[in-house]
Design a protein around this motif. Sequence first.
Motif, PDB file in Angstrom:
ATOM      1  N   PRO A  90      10.994   1.089 -14.517  1.00  0.00           N
ATOM      2  CA  PRO A  90      11.927   2.199 -13.674  1.00  0.00           C
ATOM      3  C   PRO A  90      12.470   2.578 -14.950  1.00  0.00           C
ATOM      4  O   PRO A  90      12.858   3.678 -15.270  1.00  0.00           O
ATOM      5  N   LEU A  91      13.181   1.473 -16.385  1.00  0.00           N
ATOM      6  CA  LEU A  91      13.339   1.637 -17.502  1.00  0.00           C
ATOM      7  C   LEU A  91      12.573   2.725 -18.172  1.00  0.00           C
ATOM      8  O   LEU A  91      13.577   3.467 -19.065  1.00  0.00           O
ATOM      9  N   VAL A  92      11.705   2.878 -17.931  1.00  0.00           N
ATOM     10  CA  VAL A  92      10.626   3.643 -18.906  1.00  0.00           C
ATOM     11  C   VAL A  92      10.664   5.383 -18.224  1.00  0.00           C
ATOM     12  O   VAL A  92      10.353   6.460 -18.429  1.00  0.00           O
ATOM     13  N   SER A  93      10.588   5.040 -17.043  1.00  0.00           N
ATOM     14  CA  SER A  93      10.184   6.162 -15.977  1.00  0.00           C
ATOM     15  C   SER A  93      11.469   6.540 -16.363  1.00  0.00           C
ATOM     16  O   SER A  93      11.859   8.362 -16.183  1.00  0.00           O
ATOM     17  N   ARG A  94      12.841   6.495 -15.466  1.00  0.00           N
ATOM     18  CA  ARG A  94      14.032   6.985 -16.003  1.00  0.00           C
ATOM     19  C   ARG A  94      13.756   7.449 -16.952  1.00  0.00           C
ATOM     20  O   ARG A  94      14.277   8.996 -17.641  1.00  0.00           O
ATOM     21  N   ALA A  95      13.962   6.896 -18.126  1.00  0.00           N
ATOM     22  CA  ALA A  95      14.144   8.251 -19.707  1.00  0.00           C
ATOM     23  C   ALA A  95      13.370   8.736 -20.311  1.00  0.00           C
ATOM     24  O   ALA A  95      13.475   9.824 -20.307  1.00  0.00           O
ATOM     25  N   GLU A  96      11.890   8.116 -19.749  1.00  0.00           N
ATOM     26  CA  GLU A  96      10.887   9.754 -19.887  1.00  0.00           C
ATOM     27  C   GLU A  96      11.093  11.349 -18.757  1.00  0.00           C
ATOM     28  O   GLU A  96      11.652  11.997 -19.732  1.00  0.00           O
ATOM     29  N   ARG A  97      11.588  10.403 -18.055  1.00  0.00           N
ATOM     30  CA  ARG A  97      12.126  11.799 -16.789  1.00  0.00           C
ATOM     31  C   ARG A  97      13.239  11.900 -17.708  1.00  0.00           C
ATOM     32  O   ARG A  97      13.226  14.083 -17.976  1.00  0.00           O
ATOM     33  N   ALA A  98      14.008  12.017 -18.161  1.00  0.00           N
ATOM     34  CA  ALA A  98      16.020  12.503 -18.943  1.00  0.00           C
ATOM     35  C   ALA A  98      14.696  13.415 -20.021  1.00  0.00           C
ATOM     36  O   ALA A  98      15.239  14.539 -20.523  1.00  0.00           O
ATOM     37  N   ALA A  99      13.951  12.130 -21.152  1.00  0.00           N
ATOM     38  CA  ALA A  99      14.016  13.414 -21.712  1.00  0.00           C
ATOM     39  C   ALA A  99      13.118  14.734 -21.567  1.00  0.00           C
ATOM     40  O   ALA A  99      12.903  15.352 -22.228  1.00  0.00           O
ATOM     41  N   TYR A 100      12.468  14.823 -20.745  1.00  0.00           N
ATOM     42  CA  TYR A 100      11.463  15.673 -20.364  1.00  0.00           C
ATOM     43  C   TYR A 100      12.335  16.694 -20.310  1.00  0.00           C
ATOM     44  O   TYR A 100      12.167  18.528 -20.476  1.00  0.00           O
ATOM     45  N   ALA A 101      13.358  16.445 -19.094  1.00  0.00           N
ATOM     46  CA  ALA A 101      14.055  17.360 -18.372  1.00  0.00           C
ATOM     47  C   ALA A 101      14.999  17.987 -19.841  1.00  0.00           C
ATOM     48  O   ALA A 101      15.200  19.794 -18.956  1.00  0.00           O
ATOM     49  N   GLY A 102      15.714  17.161 -20.832  1.00  0.00           N
ATOM     50  CA  GLY A 102      16.648  17.242 -21.554  1.00  0.00           C
ATOM     51  C   GLY A 102      15.709  18.284 -21.846  1.00  0.00           C
ATOM     52  O   GLY A 102      16.446  19.883 -22.668  1.00  0.00           O
ATOM     53  N   LEU A 103      14.385  17.973 -22.670  1.00  0.00           N
ATOM     54  CA  LEU A 103      13.462  19.402 -23.580  1.00  0.00           C
ATOM     55  C   LEU A 103      13.462  20.317 -22.681  1.00  0.00           C
ATOM     56  O   LEU A 103      13.854  21.541 -23.675  1.00  0.00           O
ATOM     57  N   THR A 104      12.701  20.484 -21.571  1.00  0.00           N
ATOM     58  CA  THR A 104      13.037  21.754 -20.972  1.00  0.00           C
ATOM     59  C   THR A 104      14.098  22.751 -20.453  1.00  0.00           C
ATOM     60  O   THR A 104      14.183  23.947 -20.405  1.00  0.00           O
ATOM     61  N   ASP A 105      15.175  22.065 -20.848  1.00  0.00           N
ATOM     62  CA  ASP A 105      16.561  22.806 -20.313  1.00  0.00           C
ATOM     63  C   ASP A 105      16.596  23.300 -21.703  1.00  0.00           C
ATOM     64  O   ASP A 105      17.338  24.357 -21.796  1.00  0.00           O
TER      65      ASP A 105
END
Length: 387
Positions: A90-105
């Motif tokens: 879960p920690l990896v999944s949340r960090a990964e999703r947040a990073a890609y969301a921030g990049l696409t923003d």
Amino acid sequence: MLVSETTRRGGAPATSFKVLIVASLRYPIGQPFAGGLEAHTWSLACGLRARGHSVLVAGAAGSDTGVVDYEFGELPVIGRAERPDITEHPLVSRAERAAYAGLTDQLRDGLLGSFDVIHNNALHPVPVERASTLPSPMVTTLHTPRLPWAGRLLGSPARATVTRAPGRDPSFVAVSRATAALWRPLINPRVVRNGVDTTVWRAGSGGPGAVWSGRIVPEKAPHLAIDLARAAGIELTIAGPVIDEDYFAGAITPRLGPRVRYAGHLAQADLADLVGSSAVALVTPVWNEPFGLVAAEALACGTPVVAFARGGLPEIVDPAVGRLIPPVSGPEWRRDRLTAAVRAVTAATALDRRAVRRRAVARLGRVAMIRGYEGVYADLTRQWNAA
């Protein structure tokens, strides 16, 4: 659009593209490479730049800043029980999703600049989910069999969650025909084979032993290569990162000895020297290899390949450059298949190394891959502008 028409010599493209490459976050992009995906991203970026394109690479923290221009994420370190390349912690999944969301923003808001093409080289669903929000067309390279999110995002129009707008859809490229087939009928990807830098993977003189290279994990099954080398009566050197320490301790360490050695995790130049000084490369996956980069690297060195006929490997290995053998379905060899594999090793080592390399340079060189992607970019930008 920032596409500019140019006139270049030496077969260079007539159109120069400004490309953003989105890398996987599971490992930094740098040598020694953690795996084929990281090596491919490096090769893609360097190859595009060498052909005159403007490239910005967004990758994980700790990447080589000579290739990766923008670091946008760092995943938490997890315990030994979790494999970092496939973990769903879960920690990896949340960090990964947040990073890609921030990049696409940031891409949506133009904070990283403007691009003709966004080339998504990651395996995460967020860039695909958000492709329709981006100000540039995006192409995603499929490096794996169909991923768990594929059905949800790319299913029938009634249930797919990716916007289907003419000219604005995310585009997809598979690294082999075999991989493309695994993503159908959800999508119909174009095929662009991976390519290797044949100035790094240069012609080698060969030698008496065999080599196995790659990530040391159960699905790559280097233990089967050890058993084959012993049955064939040749020495074997294994090289690559130990991703699954329990597998290495249980299946590899007990098989090491005077005629089987582990050379460690090598930088590309050192690995090329090892592969080029080997008589044959053994490629023994027990899963359907999407492409088979280690086979392409060996062939570029002139080193014939003996490989299981799985996934994309039959598209790389033919009788002119090596031998395909029936896959092993269980943890160990069947006696009849091991006997046949030994004969394949003998036949492969008799091949003309110069002919092996010539064929690899023509079919599997980096220039061929880059030209393939230039065609993809040209079609993608043309459709985007028309829409």
